[in-house]
Motif scaffolding. Structure first.
Motif, PDB file in Angstrom:
ATOM      1  N   GLY A 231       0.605  -0.860   0.046  1.00 35.97           N
ATOM      2  CA  GLY A 231      -0.422   0.337   0.007  1.00 35.97           C
ATOM      3  C   GLY A 231       0.742   1.789  -0.327  1.00 35.97           C
ATOM      4  O   GLY A 231       0.852   1.886  -0.584  1.00 35.97           O
ATOM      5  N   PRO A 232       2.519   1.787   0.642  1.00 34.50           N
ATOM      6  CA  PRO A 232       2.706   2.739   0.901  1.00 34.50           C
ATOM      7  C   PRO A 232       3.414   2.717   0.324  1.00 34.50           C
ATOM      8  O   PRO A 232       3.797   3.294  -0.203  1.00 34.50           O
ATOM      9  N   LEU A 233       3.878   1.591  -0.047  1.00 39.56           N
ATOM     10  CA  LEU A 233       5.371   1.233  -1.296  1.00 39.56           C
ATOM     11  C   LEU A 233       4.338   1.992  -2.871  1.00 39.56           C
ATOM     12  O   LEU A 233       5.211   3.123  -3.812  1.00 39.56           O
ATOM     13  N   LEU A 234       2.691   1.226  -3.147  1.00 41.44           N
ATOM     14  CA  LEU A 234       2.573   2.040  -4.362  1.00 41.44           C
ATOM     15  C   LEU A 234       2.346   3.469  -3.954  1.00 41.44           C
ATOM     16  O   LEU A 234       2.111   4.013  -5.635  1.00 41.44           O
ATOM     17  N   ASP A 235       1.714   4.225  -3.004  1.00 37.56           N
ATOM     18  CA  ASP A 235       2.268   5.823  -3.254  1.00 37.56           C
ATOM     19  C   ASP A 235       3.277   5.985  -3.753  1.00 37.56           C
ATOM     20  O   ASP A 235       2.787   7.542  -4.094  1.00 37.56           O
ATOM     21  N   LEU A 236       4.457   5.537  -2.894  1.00 37.94           N
ATOM     22  CA  LEU A 236       5.069   6.466  -2.723  1.00 37.94           C
ATOM     23  C   LEU A 236       6.018   6.069  -4.887  1.00 37.94           C
ATOM     24  O   LEU A 236       6.389   7.309  -5.526  1.00 37.94           O
ATOM     25  N   LEU A 237       5.992   5.280  -5.461  1.00 37.80           N
ATOM     26  CA  LEU A 237       5.651   5.418  -6.898  1.00 37.80           C
ATOM     27  C   LEU A 237       4.758   6.015  -7.629  1.00 37.80           C
ATOM     28  O   LEU A 237       5.552   6.965  -8.483  1.00 37.80           O
ATOM     29  N   GLY A 238       3.942   5.756  -7.217  1.00 38.92           N
ATOM     30  CA  GLY A 238       3.014   7.258  -8.010  1.00 38.92           C
ATOM     31  C   GLY A 238       3.606   8.348  -7.490  1.00 38.92           C
ATOM     32  O   GLY A 238       3.532   8.804  -8.520  1.00 38.92           O
ATOM     33  N   GLU A 239       3.941   8.602  -6.471  1.00 35.90           N
ATOM     34  CA  GLU A 239       4.382  10.361  -6.521  1.00 35.90           C
ATOM     35  C   GLU A 239       5.880  10.425  -7.066  1.00 35.90           C
ATOM     36  O   GLU A 239       6.065  11.366  -8.040  1.00 35.90           O
ATOM     37  N   LEU A 240       6.658   9.125  -7.473  1.00 30.36           N
ATOM     38  CA  LEU A 240       8.176   9.366  -7.900  1.00 30.36           C
ATOM     39  C   LEU A 240       7.164   9.399  -9.324  1.00 30.36           C
ATOM     40  O   LEU A 240       8.225  10.467 -10.284  1.00 30.36           O
TER      41      LEU A 240
END
Length: 231
Positions: A169-178
Motif C-alpha cells: 500500500g505505502p509502496l504504491l503511494d511512493l511509486l505514484g508520487e515518484l
C-alpha cells in the motif's frame, strides 16, 4: 443498439466469445442495489461500501449486520419484497435472495433496463462476476474462475495475501508520487519508462517491509538521482 438490448444473445464466434472482459468499475455516485437481506447480502453490501456510498437494500427482513449499517446511516433500506421498478435509475444490482423466482425477476428487469446484474451462485444470470480480491491500498489483485469454482479463487486469494503484504500500500503511494515527479522532470519517454521499471523492480517492497517506508524512499531517491547524473 437500443438500451437494454443484450448483445451476448446475438453474439457468434468460437470459444473466445465466452471470455469475460476484466474491468475496474468506478461506482462513486452511482446507485447500487442489493436485493436480499441475509448473510450473503451483507457480504455484498460490505464490498460495495468499499467503493460507493450509494447502496440500497431491498428485503422484508435483514441480517443484524445490515441493520447496524442501516442504523449508522450507511445504507438505505426498503423493508419490503422486491417489486418491478426497483431498478429504475440503478447502475448495478446484486440478487442475493434464497428465492429463485425473485432472483429471476431481478435478472429480467436488469436485462431489460441495461443494469449490471450479479445473481449469486447463478452464473447464467450474471452480466458480471465478483472476483476474489486482495487489496493493499491502491493495489487491487482480483481472481476470477468465471463462476466455475469459488473455492479455488478463495485459495488463490489466500496465496496472494501472503505474497503481497501490507507494505504494498505505502509502496504504491511512493511509486505514484515518484512517477508524477519523473513525468515533470524527464522529457524522454523511453527514459521515463526505463526508470519506472527500475523503481518497480528494485526491491523497494522488501525495504518497506523490513526497514520501513523512509528507507525505501531514500533508495528510490538515489535511483532517481542516478538517472539525473547519467543524463
Amino acid at each position: 443498439m437500443r438500451r437494454g438490448a443484450n448483445p451476448r444473445r446475438r453474439a457468434r464466434g468460437g470459444p473466445r466469445m465466452n471470455r469475460k472482459y476484466p474491468v475496474m468499475l468506478d461506482l462513486r455516485g452511482r446507485a447500487c442495489v442489493v436485493v436480499g437481506g441475509g448473510a450473503v447480502a451483507l457480504r455484498k453490501v460490505e464490498g460495495l461500501l468499499e467503493c460507493t456510498e450509494s447502496v440500497r437494500v431491498v428485503s422484508p427482513s435483514i441480517h443484524p449486520g445490515l441493520a447496524a449499517l442501516v442504523q449508522a446511516g450507511r445504507v438505505e433500506y426498503l423493508a419490503r419484497a422486491y417489486a418491478p421498478g426497483d431498478l429504475r435509475g440503478v447502475f448495478l444490482v446484486v440478487a442475493a435472495t434464497d428465492d429463485p423466482d425473485t432472483n429471476e425477476a431481478v435478472w429480467q428487469e436488469a436485462e431489460a433496463l441495461g443494469v449490471l446484474v450479479n445473481t449469486v451462485d447463478d452464473p447464467p444470470r450474471c452480466s458480471f462476476y465478483v472476483p476474489a480480491v486482495v487489496r493493499r491500498g491502491a493495489l487491487t489483485l482480483a481472481i476470477s474462475t468465471d463462476g466455475k469454482n469459488c473455492a479455488l479463487a478463495a485459495a488463490l486469494r489466500r496465496e496472494l495475501e501472503e505474497r503481497f503484504g501490507p507494505e504494498y500500500g505505502p509502496l504504491l503511494d511512493l511509486l505514484g508520487e515518484l512517477r508524477d515527479r519523473i513525468r515533470r522532470e524527464e522529457r524522454d519517454p523511453s527514459r521515463r519508462k526505463a526508470l519506472a521499471e527500475r523503481l518497480a523492480t528494485a526491491g523497494l517492497d522488501r525495504l518497506v517491509a523490513c526497514e520501513g517506508l523512509p528507507a525505501a524512499r531514500r533508495r528510490a531517491e538515489e535511483l532517481v538521482a542516478q538517472r539525473g547524473a547519467t543524463a
